[in-house]
Design an enzyme around this catalytic site. Sequence first.
Site, PDB file in Angstrom:
ATOM      1  CB  SER A 203     -55.943  31.519 -51.045  1.00  0.00           C
ATOM      2  OG  SER A 203     -56.837  31.264 -49.995  1.00  0.00           O
ATOM      3  CG  HIS A 249     -53.879  28.061 -53.285  1.00  0.00           C
ATOM      4  ND1 HIS A 249     -53.970  27.091 -52.304  1.00  0.00           N
ATOM      5  CD2 HIS A 249     -54.889  28.941 -53.021  1.00  0.00           C
ATOM      6  CE1 HIS A 249     -54.989  27.360 -51.507  1.00  0.00           C
ATOM      7  NE2 HIS A 249     -55.570  28.471 -51.919  1.00  0.00           N
TER       8      HIS A 249
END
Length: 299
Positions: A203, A249
């Site tokens: 991610s 993230h």
Amino acid sequence: MEDQAVCCYRHPDRETGISCTRCDRPICPECMISASVGFQCPECVSGGHAAGATAASGMAGTSGRSYRTAARPRTIAGGAISDDPRLITKILLAINVAVWIAVLAVGDRLLNDLVLVGAFPPEPFAREGVAEGEWYRLVTAMFLHEQPMHIAFNMLSLWWLGPPLEAALGRARFLALYLLSGLGGSALTYLLADQTQASLGASGAIFGLLGATAVLMRRLNYDMRPVIALLALNLLFTFTWSNIAWQAHIGGLIAGTLVAYGMVHAPRDRRDLVQAVTCAVVLLGIVVMIGVRTLELTR
């Protein structure tokens, strides 16, 4: 001969480094159409290859040289234009899937050996984490997934975001973008998350590609609303869904945005130097975060 800026033959105001694989005319991402190898322009896809080839030959002028020889087109970041602009994307996707299959076959033992964790609790693991010198976890965690939905979402995102960026940046620069984004996510997770919190997944790298897409679209003067909406939606999920390492993230997004900005905005006459310095500065920031956290956990 010095590299020349090349613009899309259908949109002269848009600089591009992508060429039609049949007629060799420069095309922007809006005009390029996926083919079995590379991308083609709308005219070649619709059957106008002969006219396209004639037009491309006409660009050579009286010298008789081909357009490619005269202009030496490069990607917008200065990379070489390749026949398969998806090669690195395919390799990265294959590595992620192979590691996921290996984890399914071996089980939790392999997962515990590769996952990102600052320091394992004393029992029952009896393993060491990043703080104890297992730096490789910062990298292996980038290719590690456990749940089918987790890898499916990340790989779909990689397949969607990767090829346009790889075509626009070139293979080496795209690979540097992906790896530095993933490392940025791992480093910020290691710095801010609880030392025993396990983190895994691509991610961070995916968010880096998303940030890079926004930078590239802004550089090419494209409509920013779709990518801004997508980024806002992903950030909403990041901070509202449970069991998500938001640090990965955000770290990947920041690293990818910085790297991409340095790559596509570097002055043409000092492009390689500026791009190398940008990557080095981002890597230095990653090393500093890792060093600060390690000192905190081991003192």
